[in-house]
Design an enzyme around this catalytic site. Structure first.
Site, PDB file in Angstrom:
ATOM      1  N   ASP A 295       0.877  -1.164   0.000  1.00 47.01           N
ATOM      2  CA  ASP A 295       0.000   0.000   0.000  1.00 47.01           C
ATOM      3  C   ASP A 295       0.920   1.220   0.000  1.00 47.01           C
ATOM      4  O   ASP A 295       1.518   1.560   1.020  1.00 47.01           O
ATOM      5  CB  ASP A 295      -0.885  -0.035   1.259  1.00 47.01           C
ATOM      6  CG  ASP A 295      -1.724   1.222   1.421  1.00 47.01           C
ATOM      7  OD1 ASP A 295      -1.679   2.099   0.529  1.00 47.01           O
ATOM      8  OD2 ASP A 295      -2.427   1.329   2.446  1.00 47.01           O
TER       9      ASP A 295
ATOM     10  N   LYS B 204       3.152  11.574  -3.188  1.00 48.60           N
ATOM     11  CA  LYS B 204       2.198  10.779  -3.988  1.00 48.60           C
ATOM     12  C   LYS B 204       1.224  11.718  -4.722  1.00 48.60           C
ATOM     13  O   LYS B 204       0.760  11.414  -5.804  1.00 48.60           O
ATOM     14  CB  LYS B 204       1.433   9.840  -3.069  1.00 48.60           C
ATOM     15  CG  LYS B 204       0.438   8.934  -3.797  1.00 48.60           C
ATOM     16  CD  LYS B 204      -0.191   7.955  -2.826  1.00 48.60           C
ATOM     17  CE  LYS B 204      -1.292   7.133  -3.474  1.00 48.60           C
ATOM     18  NZ  LYS B 204      -1.931   6.252  -2.484  1.00 48.60           N
TER      19      LYS B 204
ATOM     20  N   GLU C 192      -7.159   0.630  -4.483  1.00 48.81           N
ATOM     21  CA  GLU C 192      -7.172   0.514  -3.026  1.00 48.81           C
ATOM     22  C   GLU C 192      -8.513  -0.009  -2.492  1.00 48.81           C
ATOM     23  O   GLU C 192      -8.527  -0.933  -1.677  1.00 48.81           O
ATOM     24  CB  GLU C 192      -6.805   1.855  -2.396  1.00 48.81           C
ATOM     25  CG  GLU C 192      -5.324   2.179  -2.602  1.00 48.81           C
ATOM     26  CD  GLU C 192      -4.990   3.649  -2.436  1.00 48.81           C
ATOM     27  OE1 GLU C 192      -5.881   4.424  -2.041  1.00 48.81           O
ATOM     28  OE2 GLU C 192      -3.833   4.024  -2.711  1.00 48.81           O
TER      29      GLU C 192
ATOM     30  N   ASP D 194     -13.087   5.314   1.171  1.00 55.33           N
ATOM     31  CA  ASP D 194     -11.662   5.326   1.501  1.00 55.33           C
ATOM     32  C   ASP D 194     -11.151   6.758   1.582  1.00 55.33           C
ATOM     33  O   ASP D 194     -10.977   7.428   0.570  1.00 55.33           O
ATOM     34  CB  ASP D 194     -10.902   4.530   0.421  1.00 55.33           C
ATOM     35  CG  ASP D 194      -9.390   4.525   0.655  1.00 55.33           C
ATOM     36  OD1 ASP D 194      -8.909   5.244   1.555  1.00 55.33           O
ATOM     37  OD2 ASP D 194      -8.691   3.807  -0.080  1.00 55.33           O
TER      38      ASP D 194
END
Lengths: 107, 200, 635
Positions: C25, C93, C197, C219
């Site tokens: 992850d 990211k 994800e 999420d």
């Protein structure tokens, strides 16, 4: 020479045989396969075959076939715990090389 | 050096790509009778079975050539499923299988009553959207959906006769129904979007 | 050596039945690695997060750069953030596959001057960050995180890692996915699959074992928000719709607190020194976490060396983040609508990401879906665990072989047409892999080239969409306008990556590109980085290349042999002989220890098995069409 087994290993074998409810001991051997030659065999024994060599340690029968014995003579079988993972480990003096994970070996 | 070589090799392989024969009849691929009404449960089940067998994820660790073919096949199965799931695309596919192509840019609907009604729908839509009248929009949507369904039933009835009668008028009327379906579908989509915008 | 278990007579497992694979992850704030361990019998499968030597699961996604390059990552790097902010990269990211114009709040990043240049070409390049080690792309920083997790996994699992599944937000576009894939190859990881994800989270919950049902995955991570609607049945995970916001997350809650604190004391962000800003941000984060349990908390900070202390209640905090949370709820609503569903039809709601611990988030989600969301699996670990399970399935270790993830494209893909409009070729939420062609024509008499501009996005105007790539199809024979027939084909693979090709149908002239240039890195740039990343001597590098080539060769031989065992009868004697001969040659070539020779042999065997592969697939299709038991076709 012979194959030996620690008391701790024998105790664990006994416990697993009891849980299984049948069987006279365990068979230790090798078969040719894997990435670097040979792999260990570790199985319950329901009945022995005529060629089999039978040892007894701490009340547990350890069975080896003569062909396998050549490759694992002198090996000591022990019981180990690594984190969540537990099981038997072979200390084999004949090993010339082992693959990365140790599941197979060459002599 | 290695990277360069790899690129060279990829090119050679690319130039003599072997392809598999893809079943162009989506009904056959999905083991469904070639007709407008479909069993959506059976279709879905068949889709999963096909993907279980041909999805590229099932080809990791197999020869790379097979993996690449699996990507093609899996994409084809997806296209087939999307076509069969959509009434308008399904209708058009049925016609295509009979060698009838609809040219969407050229085709015109000659049904004046239909066209007038469409214009009316559009005007009501614009009015309701402007007035932010959600109820009015929902009412048009119900009406459009009903008409859409009628149109589908008409098409399903007519296409059954396509094999027996080689008549141009039947072909024309089928194409006409498909064109109408397009109208209804895009109108429904627009209505849905407007309703959603109002409910936010 | 390996630890063995006692088997039933004659059933000793073959060694290497279990290949070592990991799930990663790669998060905005923290990253994790997980693996599934097997008890040898093939029945017990235990997914677990792999901790570092200090027993910590999470690796902060932070990299510190020294003069010679990255010198530490994770907790150590984070410890250096306050004293050396410019050389400590975090939250990168958010910059993956992005250009300078994409990011609103660049103040937290020390963007290299190079990227800010007004030069047209530069302004579409991937953002670079200035450090003492030179300008660093977010891709390189990500590769450092991946390397660290990879090393951790290698040490913990004791052996070579055969592959990894890396998760990305479902909303990631092509450029962001490509950048992630490139980071993996830079880190020396064999990427099995990029998965979304939310899908990973559903896998971790084992929801595949349930009956036909609809599941929503909400999420909210550090930097991204995703919502996905999945349909689960018979082990098939089908993504019905996915939506989100790739620059909204828990970090924004922190920023909201920072903004509030600054406004309270009459400061602006520019008044703070970089280290003061970082300290304030860190306190904001701590206060946010504490407000999950407490009703009020105080925040201390300095602005231009002046000390301040403020009190923040949970109600005040809720008011600060309400607009952000509302945005997420709206995204959920429209996603449901896209899938043609109502909240009542949803069987389960799964919460993922540390930010879902915020009480207001849980309340609003429960309100929308009229049910208590699932939080049993640690929301920080759930994605990594799911990725590990999927890696295990893909490599063939798992007894759970029925699990299959069917994904969709998160955004529409199209090309520019006349008048600055976008013609969509593959619509969003289309199942992938996908392949679709569309015909275009020339608009001028005698036009011999066609410029193709590939775009991603939902809007109609080119200016409102993301430019993915531009390329040209040249050599079209001069014809009157509208006579040429140019077919543009879009292919999206299972990872969601796009490849575009164009062909003039009459002449057969083609142009083919792997979508990469805009905001990404060209192949040669990656090759350069790879080269630079080898810190060891040339000899070692060659040895590594040889080893990799050998592994590839053996893998190919094994795969072809396995295929021959089943389907050798599809080939005539000549073909069979040729393939066998090539295998023999390759086996001999492996012993030459010459990378070049081996790779040539691999290519030859690859070519020779092309038609064999096609024959095998054809046979599978025929079987499928005859309605035989398909489960037997692919073993």
């Amino acid at each position: 020479m012979a194959i030996t087994m620690t008391e701790q290993a024998a105790n664990h074998v006994k416990r697993q045989l009891d849980q299984r409810g049948k069987g006279v001991g365990i068979r230790v051997g090798v078969k040719t396969t894997g990435c670097s030659g040979m792999a260990y065999v570790l199985e319950f024994v329901d009945e022995t075959v005529s060629d089999d060599i039978v040892y007894e340690y701490h009340g547990v029968q350890l069975v080896v076939d003569p062909k396998s014995l050549v490759y694992i003579d002198g090996t000591e079988m022990d019981f180990v715990k690594e984190g969540l993972n537990e099981g038997f480990e072979f200390k084999n003096p004949n090993i010339a090389g082992e693959c990365g994970c140790g599941e197979s070996f060459t002599v | 050096m290695r990277r360069k070589l790899h690129r060279l090799i990829n090119r050679t392989i690319e130039s003599k790509t072997h392809t598999v024969k893809l079943e162009k009849n989506f009904f056959k691929l999905f083991e469904l009778p070639q007709q407008f009404d479909t069993d959506s449960v059976a279709m879905k089940r068949r889709f999963r079975v096909l993907q279980r067998n041909f999805h590229p994820d099932r080809y990791i660790g197999k020869p790379p050539q097979e993996h690449r073919l699996a990507v093609q096949l899996s994409a084809h199965i997806n296209t087939a499923f999307a076509t069969l799931s959509d009434p308008v695309k399904r209708a058009e596919h049925l016609l295509n299988l009979q060698g009838i192509e609809i040219d969407h840019q050229q085709s015109t609907i000659k049904d004046n009553v239909f066209l007038l009604k469409q214009m009316e729908f559009r005007e009501t839509l614009e009015q309701a959207a402007f007035e932010k009248d959600r109820l009015a929009l929902s009412n048009i949507l119900t009406e459009v959906s009903d008409d859409f369904k009628v149109c589908q039933i008409e098409f399903a009835k007519k296409i059954v006769n396509l094999n027996s009668t080689e008549s141009q008028s039947l072909t024309d009327s089928l194409c006409n129904e498909v064109s109408k379906m397009y109208f209804y579908q895009s109108l429904s989509n627009e209505l849905n979007t407007n309703i959603r915008l109002l409910s936010q | 050596m390996a630890i063995l278990k006692i088997s039933e007579p004659g059933q000793s497992p073959l060694p290497h039945q279990f290949k070592k694979v990991i799930g990663i992850d790669l998060g905005t704030t923290n990253s994790l690695v997980a693996a599934v361990s097997h008890d040898g019998s093939g029945e017990g499968e235990f997914p677990a997060v792999l901790n570092d030597l200090e027993g910590r699961a999470m690796l902060p996604s932070v990299v510190h750069y020294g003069i010679d390059g990255a010198d530490c990552v994770g907790h150590e790097a984070m410890a250096l953030a306050a004293q050396d902010p410019f050389n400590t990269l975090a939250s990168f990211k958010r910059l993956m596959g992005r250009g300078i114009d994409d990011i609103d709040d660049l103040q937290q990043f020390n963007v290299a001057n190079d990227t800010v240049s007004t030069d047209q070409k530069k302004s579409t390049a991937m953002i670079r960050l200035a450090t003492v080690a030179g300008d660093i792309t977010p891709l390189e920083a990500s590769a450092e995180i991946l390397k660290s997790l990879f090393n951790r996994a290698q040490a913990r699992l004791g052996g070579p890692i055969e592959g990894a599944v890396i998760t990305v937000p479902a909303y990631f576009d092509d450029a962001q996915r490509q950048a992630t894939k490139d980071a993996a190859s830079l880190a020396g990881l064999k990427l099995l699959r990029l998965i979304n994800e939310p899908t990973a989270a559903a896998v971790a919950y084992g929801l595949d074992k349930a009956d036909d049902r609809l599941v929503v995955i909400y999420d909210l991570g550090g930097g991204t928000f995703d919502v996905s609607i999945l349909q689960l049945s018979d082990g098939v995970f089908e993504v019905l719709a996915t939506s989100g916001n790739s620059s909204l997350g828990g970090d924004d809650f922190d920023l909201a607190i920072v903004q509030w604190a600054l406004t309270q004391v009459g400061c602006v962000a520019d008044d703070l020194s970089p280290s003061e800003y970082r300290r304030l941000l860190a306190s904001a984060r701590a206060v946010k976490q504490q407000l999950t349990e407490s009703e009020a908390k105080s925040i201390d900070f300095t602005c231009a060396n002046e000390r301040h202390q403020l009190n923040l209640s949970r109600d005040q905090f809720n008011a600060l983040i309400t607009p952000l949370v509302n945005t997420t709820v709206e995204v959920c609503r429209s996603s449901l609508h896209d899938a043609g569903l109502t909240p009542a039809e949803i069987a389960d709601v799964v919460l993922v990401g540390g930010s879902t611990r915020v009480p207001l988030v849980q309340e609003r989600v429960a309100e929308l879906f009229q049910q208590k969301p699932k939080v049993d699996v640690d929301p920080d670990k759930v994605v990594a665990l799911g990725a590990a399970i999927q890696a295990d399935v893909l490599i063939g270790n798992s007894s759970n072989a029925d699990l299959l993830l069917l994904d969709v494209t998160p955004l529409s893909l199209g090309i520019e047409t006349m008048g600055g409009l976008v013609e969509k070729i593959i619509h969003r939420n289309t199942s992938i892999p996908s392949s679709r062609g569309q015909e275009f024509t020339t608009y001028k008499d005698g036009q011999t080239a066609l410029a193709i501009h590939v775009l991603q996005g939902e809007r109609d105007l080119v200016a409102d969409c993301r430019s993915l790539a531009r390329f040209e199809l040249r050599g079209i024979p001069p014809m009157v306008a509208g006579a040429a027939r140019i077919e543009v084909t879009f292919k999206v693979d299972a990872d969601g990556l796009l490849e575009v090709s164009a062909q003039e149908i009459i002449t057969g002239i083609t142009a083919n590109i792997q979508v990469k240039p805009s905001y990404g890195l060209a192949d040669n740039e990656i090759a350069e980085m790879l080269k630079a990343s080898y810190s060891y001597a040339e000899q070692d590098r060659d040895a590594r290349m040889l080893a990799e080539q050998k592994v590839e060769a053996i893998g190919l031989i094994d795969a072809v042999k396995a295929a021959l065992l089943v389907d050798a009868d599809l080939l005539d004697e000549q073909q069979l002989g040729d393939i066998r001969q090539s295998i023999e040659t390759l086996l001999l070539d492996i012993d030459t220890n010459n990378t070049l020779i081996i790779s040539q042999s691999v290519a030859i065997l690859g070519r020779e098995t092309e038609s064999f592969a096609a024959l095998r697939m054809d046979q599978s299709i025929r079987t499928a069409l005859q309605g035989k038991n398909l489960d037997d076709v692919v073993e």
